[in-house]
Design a protein around this motif. Structure first.
Motif, mmCIF file in Angstrom:
data_model
loop_
_atom_site.group_PDB
_atom_site.id
_atom_site.type_symbol
_atom_site.label_atom_id
_atom_site.label_comp_id
_atom_site.label_asym_id
_atom_site.label_seq_id
_atom_site.Cartn_x
_atom_site.Cartn_y
_atom_site.Cartn_z
ATOM 1 N N LEU A 20 0.832 -1.201 0.000
ATOM 2 C CA LEU A 20 0.000 0.000 0.000
ATOM 3 C C LEU A 20 0.867 1.251 0.000
ATOM 4 O O LEU A 20 0.904 2.023 0.954
ATOM 5 C CB LEU A 20 -0.958 -0.010 1.201
ATOM 6 C CG LEU A 20 -1.889 -1.216 1.275
ATOM 7 C CD1 LEU A 20 -2.776 -1.144 2.513
ATOM 8 C CD2 LEU A 20 -2.734 -1.338 0.009
ATOM 9 N N THR A 21 1.539 1.451 -1.117
ATOM 10 C CA THR A 21 2.480 2.562 -1.230
ATOM 11 C C THR A 21 1.780 3.917 -1.260
ATOM 12 O O THR A 21 2.433 4.952 -1.141
ATOM 13 C CB THR A 21 3.354 2.406 -2.482
ATOM 14 O OG1 THR A 21 2.494 2.280 -3.623
ATOM 15 C CG2 THR A 21 4.234 1.164 -2.373
ATOM 16 N N TRP A 22 0.470 3.917 -1.376
ATOM 17 C CA TRP A 22 -0.297 5.160 -1.362
ATOM 18 C C TRP A 22 -0.588 5.645 0.054
ATOM 19 O O TRP A 22 -1.063 6.768 0.234
ATOM 20 C CB TRP A 22 -1.601 5.009 -2.146
ATOM 21 C CG TRP A 22 -2.410 3.817 -1.758
ATOM 22 C CD1 TRP A 22 -2.418 2.602 -2.391
ATOM 23 C CD2 TRP A 22 -3.316 3.699 -0.663
ATOM 24 N NE1 TRP A 22 -3.273 1.743 -1.740
ATOM 25 C CE2 TRP A 22 -3.846 2.392 -0.680
ATOM 26 C CE3 TRP A 22 -3.741 4.574 0.331
ATOM 27 C CZ2 TRP A 22 -4.769 1.944 0.263
ATOM 28 C CZ3 TRP A 22 -4.654 4.124 1.274
ATOM 29 C CH2 TRP A 22 -5.163 2.819 1.222
ATOM 30 N N LEU A 23 -0.285 4.820 1.063
ATOM 31 C CA LEU A 23 -0.463 5.305 2.435
ATOM 32 C C LEU A 23 0.502 6.465 2.653
ATOM 33 O O LEU A 23 1.652 6.413 2.219
ATOM 34 C CB LEU A 23 -0.166 4.193 3.448
ATOM 35 C CG LEU A 23 -1.177 3.065 3.549
ATOM 36 C CD1 LEU A 23 -0.648 1.948 4.440
ATOM 37 C CD2 LEU A 23 -2.515 3.582 4.065
ATOM 38 N N PRO A 24 0.053 7.510 3.332
ATOM 39 C CA PRO A 24 0.945 8.659 3.534
ATOM 40 C C PRO A 24 2.122 8.293 4.445
ATOM 41 O O PRO A 24 2.033 7.373 5.259
ATOM 42 C CB PRO A 24 0.042 9.704 4.197
ATOM 43 C CG PRO A 24 -1.042 8.914 4.845
ATOM 44 C CD PRO A 24 -1.264 7.708 3.970
ATOM 45 N N ASP A 61 -9.074 18.730 -10.263
ATOM 46 C CA ASP A 61 -9.216 20.089 -9.734
ATOM 47 C C ASP A 61 -9.025 20.141 -8.219
ATOM 48 O O ASP A 61 -9.076 21.225 -7.633
ATOM 49 C CB ASP A 61 -10.595 20.658 -10.070
ATOM 50 C CG ASP A 61 -10.793 20.878 -11.565
ATOM 51 O OD1 ASP A 61 -9.779 20.970 -12.292
ATOM 52 O OD2 ASP A 61 -11.955 20.946 -11.992
ATOM 53 N N HIS A 62 -8.822 18.991 -7.598
ATOM 54 C CA HIS A 62 -8.754 18.929 -6.134
ATOM 55 C C HIS A 62 -7.433 18.375 -5.609
ATOM 56 O O HIS A 62 -7.348 17.931 -4.460
ATOM 57 C CB HIS A 62 -9.938 18.120 -5.603
ATOM 58 C CG HIS A 62 -11.243 18.814 -5.820
ATOM 59 N ND1 HIS A 62 -11.772 19.686 -4.906
ATOM 60 C CD2 HIS A 62 -12.095 18.805 -6.871
ATOM 61 C CE1 HIS A 62 -12.903 20.179 -5.369
ATOM 62 N NE2 HIS A 62 -13.121 19.658 -6.566
ATOM 63 N N ILE A 63 -6.394 18.397 -6.416
ATOM 64 C CA ILE A 63 -5.078 17.907 -5.982
ATOM 65 C C ILE A 63 -4.520 18.837 -4.899
ATOM 66 O O ILE A 63 -4.570 20.061 -5.035
ATOM 67 C CB ILE A 63 -4.109 17.803 -7.174
ATOM 68 C CG1 ILE A 63 -4.588 16.688 -8.118
ATOM 69 C CG2 ILE A 63 -2.678 17.544 -6.708
ATOM 70 C CD1 ILE A 63 -3.823 16.589 -9.418
ATOM 71 N N VAL A 64 -4.017 18.233 -3.828
ATOM 72 C CA VAL A 64 -3.460 18.986 -2.699
ATOM 73 C C VAL A 64 -2.138 18.353 -2.257
ATOM 74 O O VAL A 64 -1.883 17.174 -2.511
ATOM 75 C CB VAL A 64 -4.444 19.039 -1.510
ATOM 76 C CG1 VAL A 64 -5.665 19.889 -1.844
ATOM 77 C CG2 VAL A 64 -4.879 17.637 -1.089
ATOM 78 N N LEU A 65 -1.321 19.129 -1.577
ATOM 79 C CA LEU A 65 -0.026 18.651 -1.101
ATOM 80 C C LEU A 65 0.001 18.350 0.393
ATOM 81 O O LEU A 65 0.844 17.585 0.856
ATOM 82 C CB LEU A 65 1.067 19.680 -1.427
ATOM 83 C CG LEU A 65 1.306 19.931 -2.912
ATOM 84 C CD1 LEU A 65 2.339 21.030 -3.101
ATOM 85 C CD2 LEU A 65 1.742 18.653 -3.604
ATOM 86 N N TRP A 66 -0.921 18.917 1.179
ATOM 87 C CA TRP A 66 -0.852 18.767 2.632
ATOM 88 C C TRP A 66 -0.856 17.321 3.133
ATOM 89 O O TRP A 66 -0.238 17.053 4.166
ATOM 90 C CB TRP A 66 -1.908 19.630 3.337
ATOM 91 C CG TRP A 66 -3.323 19.367 2.938
ATOM 92 C CD1 TRP A 66 -4.064 20.089 2.055
ATOM 93 C CD2 TRP A 66 -4.188 18.338 3.411
ATOM 94 N NE1 TRP A 66 -5.317 19.560 1.929
ATOM 95 C CE2 TRP A 66 -5.420 18.481 2.762
ATOM 96 C CE3 TRP A 66 -4.028 17.298 4.321
ATOM 97 C CZ2 TRP A 66 -6.512 17.634 2.989
ATOM 98 C CZ3 TRP A 66 -5.096 16.434 4.560
ATOM 99 C CH2 TRP A 66 -6.320 16.625 3.884
ATOM 100 N N PRO A 67 -1.473 16.362 2.456
ATOM 101 C CA PRO A 67 -1.415 14.985 2.994
ATOM 102 C C PRO A 67 -0.002 14.387 2.957
ATOM 103 O O PRO A 67 0.264 13.396 3.624
ATOM 104 C CB PRO A 67 -2.349 14.204 2.072
ATOM 105 C CG PRO A 67 -3.261 15.218 1.494
ATOM 106 C CD PRO A 67 -2.407 16.439 1.333
ATOM 107 N N LEU A 68 0.895 14.996 2.202
ATOM 108 C CA LEU A 68 2.254 14.487 2.085
ATOM 109 C C LEU A 68 3.137 14.914 3.256
ATOM 110 O O LEU A 68 4.213 14.360 3.444
ATOM 111 C CB LEU A 68 2.883 14.961 0.769
ATOM 112 C CG LEU A 68 2.153 14.517 -0.494
ATOM 113 C CD1 LEU A 68 2.745 15.204 -1.715
ATOM 114 C CD2 LEU A 68 2.181 13.010 -0.633
ATOM 115 N N ARG A 69 2.680 15.867 4.029
ATOM 116 C CA ARG A 69 3.469 16.345 5.178
ATOM 117 C C ARG A 69 3.655 15.210 6.191
ATOM 118 O O ARG A 69 2.763 14.417 6.420
ATOM 119 C CB ARG A 69 2.756 17.496 5.892
ATOM 120 C CG ARG A 69 2.868 18.813 5.201
ATOM 121 C CD ARG A 69 2.283 19.947 6.012
ATOM 122 N NE ARG A 69 2.964 20.096 7.289
ATOM 123 C CZ ARG A 69 2.343 20.320 8.449
ATOM 124 N NH1 ARG A 69 1.038 20.415 8.500
ATOM 125 N NH2 ARG A 69 3.023 20.456 9.553
#
Length: 146
Positions: free
Chosen positions: A81-85, A135-143
């Motif tokens: 599950l490489t998509w887990l943050p 239209d809803h791509i965000v960066l904050w989950p990568l923190r």
């Protein structure tokens, strides 16, 4: 007892395993994978079952009845599950890292997690209200914070 320091993921019982989930809600965000580059993008479009203020699934115990495609994180699939943050406790422990200082198992509540901006609290829109995920791509989950 800080069981997560003394046991491997495979040694944890069901209760311990479930308590690793900090309830951030990031795994409930819709993600996009670029077909050309295989790059993963998080969006702020959340599963229809995510309580956007509390950051938890409103039907967790029977979520598969409502969302059959929901993924259950298990010892068998956590590596895939490489998509887990990076902030995810399952991912962190699997990679040999420690739990972050804001994790509810350490602090006793979700308050610090929310204060540090490590959850979806008040940052998401329900997927049923989204026309184009792009239209809803965000960066904050990568923190990720320790």
């Amino acid at each position: 007892m800080e069981f997560w320091k003394e046991k491997t993921l495979a040694q944890m019982n069901t209760s311990e395993w479930e308590s690793l989930c900090d309830g951030c809600g990031k795994c409930c965000l819709n993600k996009i994978i670029d077909d050309d580059t295989e790059e993963l993008y998080y969006t702020n479009a959340a599963c229809k079952l995510l309580d956007s203020h509390e950051g938890h699934c409103i039907h967790y115990s029977n979520r598969f009845d409502y969302v059959p495609s929901c993924t259950q994180v298990t010892m068998e699939n956590v590596a895939e599950l490489t998509w887990l943050p990076d902030s995810c406790a399952y991912r962190r422990l699997h990679l040999g890292k420690s739990l972050p200082s804001w994790h509810p198992l350490i602090t006793g509540s979700k308050t610090e997690m929310h204060q540090h901006g490590m959850s979806t609290q008040d940052k998401v829109i329900c997927e049923t209200r989204v026309k184009y995920l792009e239209d809803h791509i965000v960066l904050w989950p990568l923190r990720d914070l320790n």
